[in-house]
Write a protein that holds these residues in place. Structure first.
Motif, PDB file in Angstrom:
ATOM      1  N   TYR A 196      -2.749   4.007  -5.984  1.00 43.37           N
ATOM      2  CA  TYR A 196      -3.681   3.723  -4.888  1.00 43.37           C
ATOM      3  C   TYR A 196      -2.912   3.326  -3.631  1.00 43.37           C
ATOM      4  CZ  TYR A 196      -7.396   1.495  -2.202  1.00 43.37           C
ATOM      5  OH  TYR A 196      -8.269   1.146  -1.193  1.00 43.37           O
ATOM      6  N   LEU A 197      -1.955   2.432  -3.785  1.00 43.42           N
ATOM      7  CA  LEU A 197      -1.188   1.962  -2.636  1.00 43.42           C
ATOM      8  C   LEU A 197      -0.342   3.080  -2.038  1.00 43.42           C
ATOM      9  CD1 LEU A 197      -0.110  -1.505  -4.045  1.00 43.42           C
ATOM     10  CD2 LEU A 197      -1.638  -1.108  -2.108  1.00 43.42           C
ATOM     11  N   ALA A 198       0.274   3.890  -2.894  1.00 41.25           N
ATOM     12  CA  ALA A 198       1.067   5.014  -2.395  1.00 41.25           C
ATOM     13  C   ALA A 198       0.191   5.974  -1.607  1.00 41.25           C
ATOM     14  CB  ALA A 198       1.739   5.739  -3.557  1.00 41.25           C
ATOM     15  N   THR A 199      -0.995   6.247  -2.117  1.00 39.31           N
ATOM     16  CA  THR A 199      -1.923   7.144  -1.433  1.00 39.31           C
ATOM     17  C   THR A 199      -2.300   6.601  -0.064  1.00 39.31           C
ATOM     18  OG1 THR A 199      -2.832   7.925  -3.548  1.00 39.31           O
ATOM     19  CG2 THR A 199      -4.180   8.268  -1.580  1.00 39.31           C
ATOM     20  N   GLU A 200      -2.599   5.316   0.011  1.00 39.35           N
ATOM     21  CA  GLU A 200      -2.978   4.708   1.285  1.00 39.35           C
ATOM     22  C   GLU A 200      -1.812   4.712   2.274  1.00 39.35           C
ATOM     23  OE1 GLU A 200      -5.851   4.097   2.268  1.00 39.35           O
ATOM     24  OE2 GLU A 200      -6.931   4.247   0.379  1.00 39.35           O
ATOM     25  N   ALA A 201      -0.587   4.723   1.767  1.00 44.63           N
ATOM     26  CA  ALA A 201       0.583   4.792   2.640  1.00 44.63           C
ATOM     27  C   ALA A 201       0.926   6.225   3.013  1.00 44.63           C
ATOM     28  CB  ALA A 201       1.784   4.136   1.952  1.00 44.63           C
ATOM     29  N   GLY A 202       0.137   7.183   2.534  1.00 46.36           N
ATOM     30  CA  GLY A 202       0.393   8.585   2.844  1.00 46.36           C
ATOM     31  C   GLY A 202       1.528   9.184   2.041  1.00 46.36           C
ATOM     32  N   LEU A 203       1.834   8.586   0.894  1.00 42.12           N
ATOM     33  CA  LEU A 203       2.933   9.057   0.057  1.00 42.12           C
ATOM     34  C   LEU A 203       2.402   9.787  -1.173  1.00 42.12           C
ATOM     35  CD1 LEU A 203       5.157   5.842   0.100  1.00 42.12           C
ATOM     36  CD2 LEU A 203       5.432   7.888   1.501  1.00 42.12           C
ATOM     37  N   GLU A 204       3.143  10.776  -1.595  1.00 44.10           N
ATOM     38  CA  GLU A 204       2.803  11.515  -2.804  1.00 44.10           C
ATOM     39  C   GLU A 204       3.540  10.907  -3.984  1.00 44.10           C
ATOM     40  OE1 GLU A 204       3.048  16.091  -4.566  1.00 44.10           O
ATOM     41  OE2 GLU A 204       3.486  15.685  -2.453  1.00 44.10           O
ATOM     42  N   VAL A 205       2.844  10.826  -5.121  1.00 42.49           N
ATOM     43  CA  VAL A 205       3.450  10.298  -6.339  1.00 42.49           C
ATOM     44  C   VAL A 205       3.909  11.457  -7.218  1.00 42.49           C
ATOM     45  CG1 VAL A 205       3.020   9.024  -8.483  1.00 42.49           C
ATOM     46  CG2 VAL A 205       2.109   8.169  -6.312  1.00 42.49           C
ATOM     47  N   ARG A 206       5.111  11.338  -7.739  1.00 40.51           N
ATOM     48  CA  ARG A 206       5.664  12.352  -8.645  1.00 40.51           C
ATOM     49  C   ARG A 206       5.965  11.710  -9.983  1.00 40.51           C
ATOM     50  NH1 ARG A 206      11.219  13.124  -9.767  1.00 40.51           N
ATOM     51  NH2 ARG A 206      11.694  15.122 -10.767  1.00 40.51           N
ATOM     52  N   ILE A 207       5.454  12.317 -11.048  1.00 39.19           N
ATOM     53  CA  ILE A 207       5.782  11.852 -12.387  1.00 39.19           C
ATOM     54  C   ILE A 207       7.140  12.419 -12.778  1.00 39.19           C
ATOM     55  CG2 ILE A 207       5.155  11.976 -14.828  1.00 39.19           C
ATOM     56  CD1 ILE A 207       2.270  12.032 -14.034  1.00 39.19           C
ATOM     57  N   ALA A 208       8.044  11.548 -13.163  1.00 37.59           N
ATOM     58  CA  ALA A 208       9.386  11.963 -13.556  1.00 37.59           C
ATOM     59  C   ALA A 208       9.579  11.749 -15.049  1.00 37.59           C
ATOM     60  CB  ALA A 208      10.435  11.181 -12.771  1.00 37.59           C
ATOM     61  N   THR A 209      10.303  12.616 -15.670  1.00 37.84           N
ATOM     62  CA  THR A 209      10.661  12.431 -17.066  1.00 37.84           C
ATOM     63  C   THR A 209      11.983  11.669 -17.129  1.00 37.84           C
ATOM     64  OG1 THR A 209      11.777  14.583 -17.078  1.00 37.84           O
ATOM     65  CG2 THR A 209       9.478  14.518 -17.818  1.00 37.84           C
ATOM     66  N   PRO A 210      12.241  10.973 -18.227  1.00 36.77           N
ATOM     67  CA  PRO A 210      13.482  10.193 -18.330  1.00 36.77           C
ATOM     68  C   PRO A 210      14.710  11.047 -18.031  1.00 36.77           C
ATOM     69  CG  PRO A 210      12.020   9.670 -20.151  1.00 36.77           C
ATOM     70  CD  PRO A 210      11.389  10.815 -19.422  1.00 36.77           C
ATOM     71  N   GLY A 211      15.572  10.522 -17.151  1.00 37.68           N
ATOM     72  CA  GLY A 211      16.811  11.221 -16.823  1.00 37.68           C
ATOM     73  C   GLY A 211      16.737  12.115 -15.606  1.00 37.68           C
ATOM     74  N   GLU A 212      15.524  12.386 -15.092  1.00 33.40           N
ATOM     75  CA  GLU A 212      15.401  13.255 -13.915  1.00 33.40           C
ATOM     76  C   GLU A 212      15.856  12.526 -12.648  1.00 33.40           C
ATOM     77  OE1 GLU A 212      12.186  16.569 -13.461  1.00 33.40           O
ATOM     78  OE2 GLU A 212      11.213  14.755 -14.184  1.00 33.40           O
ATOM     79  N   ARG A 424       0.693   3.659   7.993  1.00 32.00           N
ATOM     80  CA  ARG A 424       0.308   5.065   7.878  1.00 32.00           C
ATOM     81  C   ARG A 424       0.025   5.627   9.260  1.00 32.00           C
ATOM     82  NH1 ARG A 424      -4.149   7.656   3.714  1.00 32.00           N
ATOM     83  NH2 ARG A 424      -3.630   9.834   4.119  1.00 32.00           N
ATOM     84  N   ASP A 425       0.593   6.794   9.528  1.00 34.68           N
ATOM     85  CA  ASP A 425       0.342   7.471  10.798  1.00 34.68           C
ATOM     86  C   ASP A 425      -0.917   8.318  10.687  1.00 34.68           C
ATOM     87  OD1 ASP A 425       2.545   6.407  12.014  1.00 34.68           O
ATOM     88  OD2 ASP A 425       3.859   8.089  11.508  1.00 34.68           O
ATOM     89  N   ILE A 426      -1.826   8.133  11.640  1.00 34.51           N
ATOM     90  CA  ILE A 426      -3.076   8.885  11.655  1.00 34.51           C
ATOM     91  C   ILE A 426      -3.211   9.572  13.010  1.00 34.51           C
ATOM     92  CG2 ILE A 426      -5.592   8.728  11.563  1.00 34.51           C
ATOM     93  CD1 ILE A 426      -5.344   6.431   9.668  1.00 34.51           C
ATOM     94  N   ARG A 427      -3.560  10.839  13.005  1.00 40.64           N
ATOM     95  CA  ARG A 427      -3.735  11.584  14.252  1.00 40.64           C
ATOM     96  C   ARG A 427      -5.199  11.558  14.652  1.00 40.64           C
ATOM     97  NH1 ARG A 427      -2.698  16.617  16.845  1.00 40.64           N
ATOM     98  NH2 ARG A 427      -3.525  16.212  18.930  1.00 40.64           N
ATOM     99  N   PHE A 428      -5.510  10.809  15.715  1.00 39.09           N
ATOM    100  CA  PHE A 428      -6.850  10.832  16.297  1.00 39.09           C
ATOM    101  C   PHE A 428      -6.865  11.859  17.423  1.00 39.09           C
ATOM    102  CE2 PHE A 428      -7.125   6.692  14.256  1.00 39.09           C
ATOM    103  CZ  PHE A 428      -8.442   6.670  13.827  1.00 39.09           C
TER     104      PHE A 428
END
Length: 547
Positions: A196-212, A424-428
């Motif tokens: 939720y917090l990452a989304t509000e900051a405009g960031l994408e979440v990536r699921i990583a597997t161990p060692g990636e 977060r940068d927003i374009r009005f």
């Protein structure tokens, strides 16, 4: 022949050493905005092999077993809960865990309740009809919505501090998790809180597997078996001086345990004490609820009565709560302080979306669906899971209650001199060369997203930082030299503030927001986001929460 093989082997070893050396020196792979090259190098050099204890992530939400009717026996309803203070109202209304004739449920509705405490996921048993009721949070409900054969008749509570993001001390805001790796427990409240917090900051979440290797453009998440294991892994890494993990999404007592184990090298970036997006709801086996609506009404009445007792006089019920959870009275008191027990009008506002100091049922459900993205291969409307009992005859007993959700102030609100929780940068969209906002769908969405930040965090404030494009600076310099550039810079500063003012005025007008929760500043072209002129015509939203 042997000599040739020896030379080849020697060259291979040298090549491998050079590859490892280059791999360690590769610039910027994990670097977030504002990070120093020294920190980046330290992180790279601390990667001493795979992180022990991580598990492979799920690629989609687990499916629950087919639904079956729960057979209530001997007038006793089976309710399974976890060890969590948010369920104290149900326990107090029942007079403990065991079915008895002194409970609110029996005295007022003629049935008894047996409460079982378990840390195992209860939804498979609920679906299969082995228990009649359970509880979960709305974000978890969204994950299992496709195969969940249960209904929600009421909200129980908001968690207020039971979930937190604990990070390395160098991390000051959510945006700095970009390019870094955080450990969590998948599909839990803490996982959602991070997303939720990452989304509000405009960031994408990536699921990583161990060692990636982490993606430098996203927040990378790895998973442990549960929150306790995740906390141990993170604490162990910090103790070893490794910075492969930048943080952990945790809940419960593990938060304090990790902070103590890491001796000042970590900090709580944010908890949900004043960010009310983790909401507990009651669940009842769907076939049973359809066949026994009066029992469900009684459950909701008992929940609201117990919540009222704990909310108004928690000390009077510490013994019952402490005995049920095997806590001391002091532990029970501390745990209850982390809960906002929902009353009847708050329940109604929560489900209608009218609540203005916390997340709503529909808003949290939609946020979870968005945050988990393609992991959830369904589009279940949230209302399909509702069977509300908030207008039953017992509602008259709670006529004097009001909605009352206040911020919990420990250290105060983050000030403008401190780091915001996130930016977060927003374009009005404005009329050309003016501070007149256009009527566009994009602008409407932006107003709503800002309002939502203020809505889910009581006491929080927004700083609107206006910016304009700097692409004309060289042209101004050609026309009139540095004096003309300075003159135009002042006009740009004023225009950027006027635009931020226009956004604030529209927010106040639309949502009747108090002025004190919205600050503005104009930065002209002094803080470009890059070379893209379109991205520089923006309003930066900085969110300051109560700490």
């Amino acid at each position: 022949m042997k000599k040739a093989l020896f030379v080849l082997l020697l060259l291979a070893c040298v090549g491998f050493g050079v590859w490892r050396w280059w791999d360690r020196l590769e610039p910027g792979a994990n670097r977030e905005s504002g990070d120093s090259s020294a920190n980046a190098a330290a992180r790279s050099e601390s990667s001493e092999g795979p992180i022990a204890g991580l598990i492979d992530p799920e690629t989609q939400a687990p499916a629950l077993p087919p639904g079956a009717l729960y057979p209530m026996k001997d007038g006793v309803f089976d309710l399974e809960l976890s060890e969590y203070a948010g369920y104290a109202g149900l326990i107090v209304a029942n007079g403990g865990l065991e079915p008895n004739e002194n409970s609110h449920f029996f005295k007022n509705h003629g049935f008894k309740v047996r409460i079982t405490l378990s840390e195992e996921e209860s939804w498979p048993a609920l679906n299969a009809g082995r228990i009649g009721g359970s509880a979960t949070t709305v974000d978890v409900l969204a994950v299992y919505a496709k195969t969940m054969q249960a209904v929600v008749p009421a909200q129980i509570a908001f968690s207020r501090g039971a979930d937190a993001i604990v990070v390395l001390d160098e991390i000051k805001r959510v945006n700095q998790l970009k390019g870094r790796t955080v450990v969590a427990s998948q599909f839990t409240e803490a996982d959602f809180f991070l997303r939720y917090l990452a989304t509000e900051a405009g960031l994408e979440v990536r699921i990583a597997t161990p060692g990636e290797k982490p993606d430098p453009e996203r927040v990378n998440v790895v998973y442990a078996e549960d929150s306790f294991a995740g906390g141990d892994i993170f604490a162990s890494m910090v103790q070893e001086g490794r910075t492969d993990l930048a943080g952990a999404a945790l809940w419960g007592a593990k938060i304090r345990e990790v902070l103590e184990a890491t001796s000042g090298k970590t900090r709580v970036l944010v908890d949900n004490r004043n960010l009310l997006v983790v909401a507990d709801v009651l669940l009842v086996n769907r076939p049973f609820a359809q066949a026994n609506p009066k029992v469900v009404e009684g459950l909701v009445d008992g929940l609201l009565a117990g919540n009222d007792m704990v909310r108004n006089n928690p000390d009077a019920h510490l013994d019952v709560v402490a005995s049920a959870f095997k806590w001391t009275r002091d532990q029970a008191r501390a745990e209850l302080a982390q809960i906002h027990f929902s009353n009847l009008p708050e329940n109604k506002a929560f489900f209608s979306g009218a609540i203005d100091a916390a997340g709503s049922y529909g808003g949290i459900f939609a946020s979870a669906m968005f945050a988990y993205g393609t992991l959830l291969d369904h589009a279940v409307p949230p209302e399909r899971l509702l069977d509300l009992k908030l207008d039953a005859p017992f509602a008259a007993n709670y006529a004097g209650q009001t909605v009352s959700i206040q911020p919990i102030r420990a250290a105060g609100t983050r000030t403008l001199e401190q780091d915001p929780l996130l930016t977060r940068d927003i374009r009005f969209f404005f009329e050309p060369n003016s501070a007149v906002l256009q009527s566009t769908v994009d602008n409407d969405k932006n107003y709503g997203s800002i309002r939502q930040l203020l809505q889910v965090a009581p006491g929080s404030t927004i700083l609107l930082r206006g910016h304009v494009d700097n692409s004309m600076v060289q042209e101004f310099r050609k026309q009139g030299g540095e004096p003309f550039v300075r003159q135009m810079a002042l006009k740009a500063m004023e225009l950027s503030k006027q635009r931020a003012d226009a956004v604030r005025a529209e927010l106040v007008k639309r949502y009747q927001l108090p002025d004190v929760r919205l600050e503005v500043i104009g930065r002209g072209w002094e803080e470009p986001a890059g070379t893209d002129a379109e991205k520089n015509r923006r309003v930066e939203v900085q969110w300051f929460t109560v700490e």
